[in-house]
Design a protein around this motif. Structure first.
Motif, PDB file in Angstrom:
ATOM      1  N   THR A   1      -7.780  -1.055   7.139  1.00 32.26           N
ATOM      2  CA  THR A   1      -7.085  -0.310   6.864  1.00 32.26           C
ATOM      3  C   THR A   1      -7.335   1.610   6.747  1.00 32.26           C
ATOM      4  OG1 THR A   1      -8.381  -0.048   4.268  1.00 32.26           O
ATOM      5  CG2 THR A   1      -6.916  -2.196   4.977  1.00 32.26           C
TER       6      THR A   1
ATOM      7  N   PHE B   1      -4.678   1.220   1.244  1.00 35.22           N
ATOM      8  CA  PHE B   1      -5.705   1.356   0.895  1.00 35.22           C
ATOM      9  C   PHE B   1      -6.303   0.571   0.070  1.00 35.22           C
ATOM     10  CE2 PHE B   1      -4.376   5.271   2.947  1.00 35.22           C
ATOM     11  CZ  PHE B   1      -4.176   5.335   4.261  1.00 35.22           C
TER      12      PHE B   1
ATOM     13  N   GLN C   1      -3.820   3.670   9.029  1.00 38.65           N
ATOM     14  CA  GLN C   1      -2.194   3.080   9.317  1.00 38.65           C
ATOM     15  C   GLN C   1      -0.952   4.306   9.769  1.00 38.65           C
ATOM     16  OE1 GLN C   1      -0.959   1.255   5.655  1.00 38.65           O
ATOM     17  NE2 GLN C   1      -3.387   1.282   4.650  1.00 38.65           N
TER      18      GLN C   1
END
Length: 917
Positions: free
Chosen positions: A748, A770, A751
């Motif tokens: 994460t 996140f 992105q």
């Protein structure tokens, strides 16, 4: 070898051979000659060289061998640079040719690098062989000996170039100086160029006569000889394609329904599309031309035909046709009937259709004698009945009229956004209930000065929009039972009725403005004084000027704001929505002058970057062009400002501003915002959500509404990013997270949104998340902790914005919340719940923890100490202070605590747990 001493040695040794031959006796010579002849071949032949020395190159410091073979030969010697090589430096051997049985003499010498370097002459270092036989001597060819080398630098490196498709590629290369001369070959992308890919000329040029797209690449010239291999600098070759126009599309329909207008056709720069830096197509992508749209022609009745003869049913007939003129181009059909009937007996027709003169009077006897008075009485009764009926109808009409006038001013309920009351000019309204909070100033008395109030007819009154539609969402309209069609405003058909409150249309009938995705709406009743309708927090407003609505007339006006998806709504093409879709109505609103619709947009308006258009949604949910902002137009006017536009409109409907980018530099503004909330699935988790939406107030309101429902909060003031239409994606990164306090869940950290998701708004609202997890420590697991990080939002090869997040995360809830360890809690309860003669029971615990008021409440529970500890846990949720509990237990222990008692054990366990935390 090559020195004067060796030369002298060769000169003194070699001439001895002829002298020895002369001194030998004749008999011996004869025997020797015959012997040699038998061994070396037939007599009368000079030495013939089977192998002659060849040119050689000295590589680095390695000497080379020169070889020589001859037959018939008594001796073979080398001579280098005109001097004889000493006999000691020769290596000789003989062997017999297995095929002929003859002897072949072979001689070899070594030549070193030092010998060649020390020689200074007009030509290269050279050597040859001299072979002797009894008949004479023979010399071989000269063999040159050179030192091989290859310099490092190319005399000319190939240069990169850009070549049009089907053009000629010419790459020059001059290899480094070397001995022997270097051979040249070409590499493309570090692979040897195939023979058919190009033509290599004698001067080492690479020529590709007709370039293809596959010829683009990195070219390298490679020079090599027996010493080394050298590579030139790499030359990048790009084969570009200039853009070409596609064929023109068909002409669009005329943009007006009647009269002179404009239609257009378009083409795209895709035949071929520009590639590898090729130029964009020259000329315009859109071509417009004047057009004439045939105006609708309403039908007109022709003349009536003559009356037909009176029929047996006492009626005559006549007809007419709708041919003067016939309806054309969507014009209306003729109103009225095409066939008319009339009683042709002066209403003297009986119920069975016979004439009165043919019917027998009821008072006549069968024998033909009757009473004259009876016939006169029947006529009087007939006319009396007719007069009574006429009087009844007249009274009924008078009553209805009086009733209507008494009720005409109380026919409409008005719903309005409560935030809008201060934004209107003066207007008239009606109230039907006192105290209704949904009504505008519902506590005021009704204004009876208005003679008529009109609700919204639910269909358009032009030819193409005659379809019954749903009322606007949440719009309440009430119809008076005696409402007469003629009370509608001028121009509306008397067949159009308002919809009664509570009445609904079937699912098959379409809503006027399609599915409603947002409830951003404002409603108000406006009259002749006009007013301004504002939709809160969207930047959208509607201005109805003074005099726009006729005197003694009011309209319930509505403005609705929706966010549209460019990819699914506008269909194929490069157009995108630059503003929300704004609807104003009602559809039948009659205005004597244009209204001004103001709405925000997200385009970075540059005259040469966009083609901006105002579009209107049709009944089939397609968008038709109303005007091009950059061109002159007589039907509408648009004033485009940097962040909003003002449009003059004369027709209700749904409108939106759309844009078509002309070049990759065209950009739209994105508003970036970061929200955060605890992770409901993980008590130690925290979710950061980053939104990228169009920079319009309405789009951001959708985000805040969603976050409000999720319990999220804004972590940083929103920022604006310029996103360009260059087909490059948008990346979101989280940086500078405190590693001592937080972990980022895998996959994460970075992105990415595709270009289509951002540009066409395929996902609303556009967001990424996140996932963070707090590292469990004594402080972070039980109290609030700080979170600080940076969120970078950037377009690839474009602009970047940084969102600085600094927030405080509250302590967790759920099973991970602060609490006394279970084992310690049980031991404390067991210790203090039992009775103690010295008073060291739960009462003393309550006193030390400052909860000793109303001890009777604790006493009625099975475990008072457990209830006291629960209350203390609730007090300490924010501070999670186990020290205070340990201190209280220590004070209790000092009152009197024998060694090894349970109280001491509990204190020890608590201190151990505190230390472990």
């Amino acid at each position: 070898m090559g020195c004067r001493s060796s030369g002298r040695c060769a000169t003194s040794a070699v001439p001895l051979l002829p002298l020895l031959v002369l001194l030998l006796p004749a008999t011996a010579l004869g025997r020797g000659v015959r012997g040699e002849s038998q061994q070396h071949g037939p007599s009368g032949t000079l030495p013939r060289f089977v192998e002659e020395p060849v040119d050689a190159y000295i590589i680095k410091s390695n000497p080379i061998k020169l070889r020589c073979q001859a037959r018939p030969a008594l001796q073979i010697f080398f001579k280098c640079n005109g001097e004889w090589v000493h006999q000691s430096q020769h290596t000789s051997r003989e062997h017999t040719d297995l095929g002929t049985g003859l002897k072949i003499r072979e001689v070899m010498i070594n030549v070193s690098r030092q010998q060649v370097e020390d020689f200074h002459g007009p030509e290269d270092y050279w050597c040859l062989c001299v072979a002797w036989s009894h008949l004479g001597t023979s010399k071989s060819r000269k063999a040159s000996v050179r030192i091989a080398y290859l310099r490092k630098n190319f005399e000319q490196d190939p240069q990169g170039s850009e070549v049009p498709l089907s053009g000629m590629i010419v790459l020059h290369c001059r290899p480094p100086d070397g001995v022997p001369v270097a051979q040249v070959e070409w590499l493309k992308n570090d692979e040897l160029l195939s023979a058919g890919s190009g033509d290599t000329k004698g001067d080492h040029r690479l020529v590709i006569s007709q370039a293809h797209l596959s010829d683009s690449g990195n070219y390298t010239c490679v020079a090599s000889n027996i010493v080394a291999k050298r590579r030139s600098a790499t030359a990048a070759v790009a084969v570009y394609v200039n853009g070409g126009w596609s064929s023109w599309s068909d002409w669009s329909a005329c943009n007006v329904r009647c009269g002179r207008g404009v239609h257009k056709r378009s083409r795209t720069c895709t035949n071929p599309a520009p590639l590898n830096g090729g130029s964009f197509c020259d000329g315009a992508s859109v071509q417009k031309s004047a057009c004439m749209a045939p105006c609708p022609v309403d039908g007109g009745w022709g003349a009536w035909t003559e009356w037909s003869a009176c029929g047996g049913d006492c009626e005559r007939r006549r007809s007419r046709e709708c041919t003067a003129p016939q309806p054309k181009h969507g014009g209306r059909l003729c109103d009225g009937v095409a066939l008319a009937t009339d009683n042709c007996t002066g209403d003297l027709c009986t119920q069975n259709g016979k004439l009165l003169r043919d019917a027998k009077p009821q008072g006549v006897l069968e024998n033909g004698v009757g009473s004259v008075g009876g016939g006169g009485g029947s006529d009087v009764a007939l006319y009396s009945g007719l007069a009574a009926g006429a009087a009844t109808v007249a009274l009924l009409i008078v009553g209805v009229t009086v009733y209507r006038r008494s009720r005409s001013d109380y026919g409409v309920d008005v719903i309005d956004s409560s935030a809008l009351a201060g934004g209107f000019q003066s207007f008239n309204f009606k109230t039907s209930r006192q105290g209704n909070s949904l009504l505008i100033h519902s506590s005021l008395q009704p204004d009876l000065s208005v003679s008529r109030t009109y609700t919204s007819p639910m269909c358009f009154h032009d030819a193409m929009d005659k379809e019954l539609l749903d009322p606007l969402p949440d719009l309440k309209i009430k119809e008076d039972p005696d409402f007469h069609p003629q009370t509608f405003p001028r121009g509306l058909s008397p067949d159009y009725r308002a919809v009664v409150v509570g009445a609904t249309l079937s699912r098959g009938e379409r809503n006027l403005f399609g599915p409603v995705r947002s409830r951003h709406k404002a409603t108000a009743v406006l009259g002749h004084a006009g007013g301004r309708l504002v939709v809160p927090n969207t930047g959208v407003s509607l201005l109805v000027p003074v005099g726009g609505i006729a005197q003694d007339t009011t309209w319930e006006t509505t403005v609705i704001v929706n966010q549209e998806d460019s990819s699914s709504t506008l269909g194929e093409g490069s157009e995108i929505f630059l503003s929300p879709a704004v609807t104003y109505g009602p559809p039948g609103l009659e205005l004597s002058c244009p209204v001004v619709l103001s709405m925000p947009h997200c385009a970075e308006a540059a005259a040469d970057h966009w083609i901006t258009r105002l579009k209107r949604q049709t009944q089939d949910r397609k968008w038709e062009e109303v005007m091009c902002v950059q061109e002159e137009c007589t039907s509408s006017y648009c004033l485009l400002e940097p962040q909003r536009c003002h449009v003059l409109l004369e027709r209700p409907g749904r409108y939106a501003l759309v844009g078509e980018p002309l070049r990759p530099h065209a950009a739209k503004r994105l508003r970036l915002a970061a929200f955060g909330s605890p992770d409901t699935a993980d008590p130690m988790g925290f979710i950061l959500r980053v939104y990228c939406v169009d920079d319009t107030p309405h789009a951001f309101q959708e985000v805040t509404a969603f976050e409000r429902a999720q319990g999220g909060r804004l972590l940083e003031e929103p920022k604006v990013l310029s996103f360009r239409g260059n087909a490059l994606s948008l990346q979101v990164n989280i940086q500078d997270v405190l590693q001592m306090l937080w972990n980022i869940k895998p996959f994460t950290t970075c992105q990415e949104f595709s270009f289509c998701q951002v540009w066409w708004g395929k996902q609303r609202p556009l967001q990424c998340a996140f996932s963070l997890e707090r590292i469990s420590t004594s402080s972070s697991s039980s109290s609030s902790s700080h979170l600080s990080c940076k969120i970078s939002v950037r377009q690839v090869q474009g602009d970047e914005q940084i969102l600085q997040v600094y927030t405080t995360v509250q302590p967790e809830a759920g099973s991970r919340a602060f609490k006394i360890p279970l084992s310690i809690r049980q031991r404390i309860s067991a210790t203090f719940d039992g009775s103690n003669a010295k008073g060291k029971d739960w009462r003393l615990l309550a006193q030390k923890l400052d909860v000793d008021r109303n001890l009777a409440y604790f006493a009625r529970h099975e475990s008072p100490a457990s209830v006291i500890l629960s209350l203390w846990e609730a007090q300490q949720q924010d501070s999670a202070d186990l020290d205070s509990l340990a201190s209280a237990l220590e004070e209790i222990g000092r009152v009197q605590s024998p060694p090894g008692s349970a109280g001491n054990d509990v204190r020890g366990s608590l201190n151990s747990a505190r230390t472990a935390d």
